[in-house]
Design an enzyme around this catalytic site. Sequence first.
Site, PDB file in Angstrom:
ATOM      1  N   CYS A  66       0.819  -1.217   0.000  1.00  0.00           N
ATOM      2  CA  CYS A  66       0.000   0.000   0.000  1.00  0.00           C
ATOM      3  C   CYS A  66       0.851   1.265   0.000  1.00  0.00           C
ATOM      4  O   CYS A  66       0.348   2.352  -0.225  1.00  0.00           O
ATOM      5  CB  CYS A  66      -0.964   0.008   1.183  1.00  0.00           C
ATOM      6  SG  CYS A  66      -0.169   0.309   2.771  1.00  0.00           S
ATOM      7  N   HIS A 103      -0.646  11.322  15.978  1.00  0.00           N
ATOM      8  CA  HIS A 103      -1.310  10.649  14.858  1.00  0.00           C
ATOM      9  C   HIS A 103      -0.329   9.649  14.267  1.00  0.00           C
ATOM     10  O   HIS A 103       0.814   9.990  13.939  1.00  0.00           O
ATOM     11  CB  HIS A 103      -1.706  11.681  13.793  1.00  0.00           C
ATOM     12  CG  HIS A 103      -2.192  11.065  12.517  1.00  0.00           C
ATOM     13  ND1 HIS A 103      -3.434  10.475  12.407  1.00  0.00           N
ATOM     14  CD2 HIS A 103      -1.592  10.936  11.303  1.00  0.00           C
ATOM     15  CE1 HIS A 103      -3.574  10.013  11.161  1.00  0.00           C
ATOM     16  NE2 HIS A 103      -2.479  10.287  10.483  1.00  0.00           N
ATOM     17  N   HIS A 106      -3.928   5.019   9.975  1.00  0.00           N
ATOM     18  CA  HIS A 106      -5.298   4.514  10.030  1.00  0.00           C
ATOM     19  C   HIS A 106      -5.269   2.996  10.118  1.00  0.00           C
ATOM     20  O   HIS A 106      -4.265   2.357   9.787  1.00  0.00           O
ATOM     21  CB  HIS A 106      -6.077   4.950   8.784  1.00  0.00           C
ATOM     22  CG  HIS A 106      -6.349   6.417   8.742  1.00  0.00           C
ATOM     23  ND1 HIS A 106      -5.427   7.317   8.254  1.00  0.00           N
ATOM     24  CD2 HIS A 106      -7.409   7.142   9.160  1.00  0.00           C
ATOM     25  CE1 HIS A 106      -5.926   8.547   8.363  1.00  0.00           C
ATOM     26  NE2 HIS A 106      -7.136   8.473   8.906  1.00  0.00           N
ATOM     27  N   ASP A 110      -8.741  -4.739   5.673  1.00  0.00           N
ATOM     28  CA  ASP A 110      -8.326  -5.583   4.546  1.00  0.00           C
ATOM     29  C   ASP A 110      -6.979  -6.255   4.807  1.00  0.00           C
ATOM     30  O   ASP A 110      -6.226  -6.556   3.892  1.00  0.00           O
ATOM     31  CB  ASP A 110      -8.274  -4.764   3.256  1.00  0.00           C
ATOM     32  CG  ASP A 110      -7.330  -3.575   3.359  1.00  0.00           C
ATOM     33  OD1 ASP A 110      -6.635  -3.437   4.388  1.00  0.00           O
ATOM     34  OD2 ASP A 110      -7.280  -2.775   2.402  1.00  0.00           O
ATOM     35  N   ARG A 119      -5.382  -4.174   9.022  1.00  0.00           N
ATOM     36  CA  ARG A 119      -4.155  -3.586   8.467  1.00  0.00           C
ATOM     37  C   ARG A 119      -3.949  -2.222   9.093  1.00  0.00           C
ATOM     38  O   ARG A 119      -4.703  -1.288   8.835  1.00  0.00           O
ATOM     39  CB  ARG A 119      -4.257  -3.436   6.944  1.00  0.00           C
ATOM     40  CG  ARG A 119      -3.102  -2.603   6.340  1.00  0.00           C
ATOM     41  CD  ARG A 119      -3.103  -2.633   4.814  1.00  0.00           C
ATOM     42  NE  ARG A 119      -4.341  -2.106   4.241  1.00  0.00           N
ATOM     43  CZ  ARG A 119      -4.496  -0.851   3.788  1.00  0.00           C
ATOM     44  NH1 ARG A 119      -3.511   0.023   3.855  1.00  0.00           N
ATOM     45  NH2 ARG A 119      -5.657  -0.470   3.270  1.00  0.00           N
ATOM     46  N   CYS A 121      -2.073   0.899   8.871  1.00  0.00           N
ATOM     47  CA  CYS A 121      -1.338   1.602   7.825  1.00  0.00           C
ATOM     48  C   CYS A 121      -0.702   2.819   8.495  1.00  0.00           C
ATOM     49  O   CYS A 121      -1.388   3.783   8.830  1.00  0.00           O
ATOM     50  CB  CYS A 121      -2.347   2.008   6.745  1.00  0.00           C
ATOM     51  SG  CYS A 121      -1.630   2.858   5.361  1.00  0.00           S
TER      52      CYS A 121
END
Length: 139
Positions: A66, A103, A106, A110, A119, A121
């Site tokens: 990704c 932060h 996310h 999937d 996942r 990310c």
Amino acid sequence: MGIETMKNDSDWKSVLTPEQYNVTRRGGTEPAFSGELYLEDREGTYHCICCGKELFTSDMKYQSSCGWPSFHTELETADISRVPDHKFGMIRTEVKCSKCDAHLGHVFDDGPRKHGGERYCINSVSMKFVESIDHGYEN
Ligand code: FE
């Protein structure tokens, strides 16, 4: 409450690089395939860049293609916060450091099913990688 949570905005600005600050304190995203931890595959642990809290180990990382470091599981002790994020017309779940509110990225659904289907990310710049030292014996 940890001492990191008492840092104010200008404190963070002075201890982080502009890119780290933009991502962790402003909810930014590093460009895909740009992060230095994207292809990292050594054994070790991944820590919050802001406060040092341990978030993931290399056993939890996998190649998702990704463009960002991806993990299927978090350390139980990480206790990563999940926050609904409706920015950009999408419904996503933001993940943040539970200790300093940085932060991180996310979490999506999937991921690899054999590990629970999630996942994480995560932005490379939100993390510091610490390589494990292999002593060649069990501790
Ligand atoms: Fe943190």
